[in-house]
Design an enzyme around this catalytic site. Structure first.
Site, PDB file in Angstrom:
ATOM      1  N   CYS A   1      -1.736  -3.513   7.423  1.00 35.24           N
ATOM      2  CA  CYS A   1      -1.139  -3.386   8.759  1.00 35.24           C
ATOM      3  C   CYS A   1      -1.437  -2.002   9.329  1.00 35.24           C
ATOM      4  O   CYS A   1      -2.036  -1.154   8.672  1.00 35.24           O
ATOM      5  CB  CYS A   1       0.372  -3.612   8.674  1.00 35.24           C
ATOM      6  SG  CYS A   1       1.253  -2.232   7.897  1.00 35.24           S
TER       7      CYS A   1
ATOM      8  N   SER B   1      -4.923  -7.837   4.085  1.00 32.16           N
ATOM      9  CA  SER B   1      -5.424  -6.884   5.082  1.00 32.16           C
ATOM     10  C   SER B   1      -4.300  -5.937   5.513  1.00 32.16           C
ATOM     11  O   SER B   1      -3.201  -6.379   5.849  1.00 32.16           O
ATOM     12  CB  SER B   1      -5.947  -7.677   6.291  1.00 32.16           C
ATOM     13  OG  SER B   1      -6.566  -6.840   7.216  1.00 32.16           O
TER      14      SER B   1
ATOM     15  N   GLU C   1       0.827  -1.208   0.000  1.00 30.70           N
ATOM     16  CA  GLU C   1       0.000   0.000   0.000  1.00 30.70           C
ATOM     17  C   GLU C   1       0.859   1.255   0.000  1.00 30.70           C
ATOM     18  O   GLU C   1       0.545   2.225  -0.701  1.00 30.70           O
ATOM     19  CB  GLU C   1      -0.931   0.003   1.225  1.00 30.70           C
ATOM     20  CG  GLU C   1      -1.894  -1.169   1.281  1.00 30.70           C
ATOM     21  CD  GLU C   1      -1.357  -2.386   2.019  1.00 30.70           C
ATOM     22  OE1 GLU C   1      -2.170  -3.217   2.448  1.00 30.70           O
ATOM     23  OE2 GLU C   1      -0.127  -2.525   2.183  1.00 30.70           O
TER      24      GLU C   1
END
Length: 145
Positions: free
Chosen positions: A79, A77, A52
């Site tokens: 962090c 998912s 990301e």
């Protein structure tokens, strides 16, 4: 499969081919990818280049409304660091490939008004499962264990 999640998976595969961790992400504004990235901590010797974060870096500086109108796709998912960036830049919606391998800060994101959708995509699950079995020490380093 959604075109944008497919693009995130392609980024994850690229990271794996480069000797890194198979996590990919894309940021989409008005149905156009404005930033794509993959985990490049190993490749760049970086402490922060998660998938990301790399996508944000590659999207670059944008007018505030652009991020507030975007959707972030990620294969895993996010962090706490990546979730912080999502909150900082006001991304309103994220689509997650899977959260079985790692459960990030989804509750925090939801509590702050981010729409979170989890696909439990088999490709994403298998990419991480295989990687974690093959390189547990690298995976543990990535999540700060």
């Amino acid at each position: 499969m959604d075109t944008f999640m497919q693009a995130a998976i392609e980024q994850a595969r690229l990271g794996l081919q480069e000797g890194g961790i198979p996590i990919g992400s894309v940021i989409v504004h008005k149905q156009r990818i404005i930033g794509a990235g993959h985990n490049r901590r190993v490749q760049k010797g970086s402490a922060i280049l998660h998938g990301e974060m790399d996508a944000f870096e590659n999207a670059g500086r944008q007018p505030a409304n652009v991020y507030r109108e975007s959707v972030l796709y990620t294969t895993l998912s996010p962090c706490s660091m990546c979730s912080g960036a999502i909150l900082l830049y006001g991304i309103p919606k994220i689509i997650i490939g899977e959260n079985q391998s790692f459960m990030g800060e989804e509750a925090l994101l939801r509590s702050r008004g981010v729409q979170v959708e989890v696909l439990q995509d088999e490709i994403c699950i298998e990419l991480m499962k295989s990687f974690m079995a093959a390189r547990p020490e690298l995976w543990n380093e990535d999540i700060g264990v």
